[in-house]
Design an enzyme around this catalytic site. Structure first.
Site, PDB file in Angstrom:
ATOM      1  N   SER A  79       0.817  -1.211   0.000  1.00  0.00           N
ATOM      2  CA  SER A  79       0.000   0.000   0.000  1.00  0.00           C
ATOM      3  C   SER A  79       0.850   1.260   0.000  1.00  0.00           C
ATOM      4  O   SER A  79       2.007   1.256   0.417  1.00  0.00           O
ATOM      5  CB  SER A  79      -0.914   0.014   1.226  1.00  0.00           C
ATOM      6  OG  SER A  79      -1.725  -1.128   1.255  1.00  0.00           O
TER       7      SER A  79
HETATM    8  N1  SAH Z   1      -0.157  -4.904   4.068  1.00  0.00           N
HETATM    9  C1  SAH Z   1       0.423  -5.401   2.851  1.00  0.00           C
HETATM   10  C2  SAH Z   1      -0.506  -5.182   1.695  1.00  0.00           C
HETATM   11  C3  SAH Z   1      -0.875  -6.473   1.113  1.00  0.00           C
HETATM   12  S1  SAH Z   1      -2.028  -6.470  -0.227  1.00  0.00           S
HETATM   13  C4  SAH Z   1       1.774  -4.789   2.618  1.00  0.00           C
HETATM   14  O1  SAH Z   1       2.157  -3.892   3.374  1.00  0.00           O
HETATM   15  O2  SAH Z   1       2.487  -5.220   1.716  1.00  0.00           O
HETATM   16  C5  SAH Z   1      -3.254  -7.533   0.451  1.00  0.00           C
HETATM   17  C6  SAH Z   1      -2.834  -8.937   0.766  1.00  0.00           C
HETATM   18  O3  SAH Z   1      -3.953  -9.619   1.305  1.00  0.00           O
HETATM   19  C7  SAH Z   1      -2.389  -9.740  -0.444  1.00  0.00           C
HETATM   20  O4  SAH Z   1      -1.086 -10.214  -0.220  1.00  0.00           O
HETATM   21  C8  SAH Z   1      -3.409 -10.873  -0.504  1.00  0.00           C
HETATM   22  O5  SAH Z   1      -2.857 -12.103  -0.940  1.00  0.00           O
HETATM   23  C9  SAH Z   1      -3.864 -10.964   0.928  1.00  0.00           C
HETATM   24  N2  SAH Z   1      -5.158 -11.591   1.156  1.00  0.00           N
HETATM   25  C10 SAH Z   1      -6.305 -11.490   0.438  1.00  0.00           C
HETATM   26  N3  SAH Z   1      -7.283 -12.220   1.003  1.00  0.00           N
HETATM   27  C11 SAH Z   1      -6.752 -12.803   2.120  1.00  0.00           C
HETATM   28  C12 SAH Z   1      -7.260 -13.674   3.137  1.00  0.00           C
HETATM   29  N4  SAH Z   1      -8.525 -14.117   3.150  1.00  0.00           N
HETATM   30  N5  SAH Z   1      -6.427 -14.064   4.126  1.00  0.00           N
HETATM   31  C13 SAH Z   1      -5.137 -13.640   4.152  1.00  0.00           C
HETATM   32  N6  SAH Z   1      -4.603 -12.823   3.221  1.00  0.00           N
HETATM   33  C14 SAH Z   1      -5.392 -12.394   2.220  1.00  0.00           C
END
Ligand code: SAH
Length: 216
Positions: free
Chosen positions: A62
């Site tokens: 993000s």
């Molecule tokens: N906070 C992260 C942003 C990640 S983007 C950072 O700083 O890099 C969102 C993430 O959520 C993705 O990696 C995706 O694979 C994950 N995601 C989506 N649905 C999910 C679920 N049900 N359980 C765990 N992770 C999930």
């Protein structure tokens, strides 16, 4: 040589403070955690820009402001146990380890979870457990959590997460359709749950049993 410390200071001064990030602990952590270590190879020079970046597997890290805003909304003082859904690169996770006592983080994509764990290990951020799985159902083993942060966009607030939130407790979660969400701040206190909007945002979808493509 690129001076990352200076880039982080500039990120804080130009992207965060002018937009209302005031929590001194959040600002200090954002000055400290090396964001460039969490982006993909070759993208280090773009790591401190005012935008999200791809991290592989169709996912993103993000924008710094959104990370700071969600973190500030959690109002961490240092002794909390935090559940994070969507480890992704591990950058948000790293900030949480600096600001809370213990972080429990769930990522559904195995390759991302492994890479995030490796980066966190290399940087010495050890007060964290990363698990591969569906975070929409929470992590019942260690509940309740003083704080819950979801960094993917949900169709609704998953019931399991509401149940695993401590009282008192705070949860930050983007809720909306797959193109646009509203950041919701959920506060549980003395048996009552209150929800407030904290601005628009765009996250990749939260996939899982109590997210998108769920079974009911
Ligand atoms: N906070 C992260 C942003 C990640 S983007 C950072 O700083 O890099 C969102 C993430 O959520 C993705 O990696 C995706 O694979 C994950 N995601 C989506 N649905 C999910 C679920 N049900 N359980 C765990 N992770 C999930």
């Amino acid at each position: 040589m690129i001076d990352e410390g200076r880039q982080r200071a500039e990120m804080v001064d130009t992207q965060l403070v002018p937009r209302g990030i005031t929590d001194p602990r959040v600002l200090a952590a954002m000055r400290e955690v090396p964001r460039h270590r969490f982006v993909g190879p070759g993208m280090e020079s773009a790591a401190y820009g005012d935008h999200a970046l791809p991290i592989g597997e169709g996912q993103t890290i993000s924008q710094p402001y959104m990370v700071a805003l969600m973190t500030q909304e959690l109002a961490l003082e240092g002794d909390e146990r935090v559940l994070e859904i969507g480890t992704g690169s591990g950058y948000q996770t790293a900030l949480l380890t600096r600001l809370a006592e213990k972080v429990f983080s769930i990522e559904r994509v195995e390759a991302l979870a492994r890479r995030a764990q490796k980066t966190l290990d290399e940087l010495g951020y050890t007060n964290v457990l990363v698990k591969i799985g569906d975070g929409t159902i929470g992590w019942s083993e260690f509940e309740p959590y003083d704080r819950i942060i979801v960094t993917a966009g949900a169709p609704d607030i998953p019931q399991s997460l509401l149940e695993q939130l401590a009282d008192p407790g705070i949860m930050a979660i983007p809720v909306g359709d797959q193109g646009f969400q509203e950041l919701k701040i959920v506060r549980k206190e003395r048996g009552l749950t209150e929800i407030r909007d904290a601005g628009g945002c765009v996250f990749v979808p939260l996939l899982g049993r109590e997210g998108w493509n769920g079974n009911g």
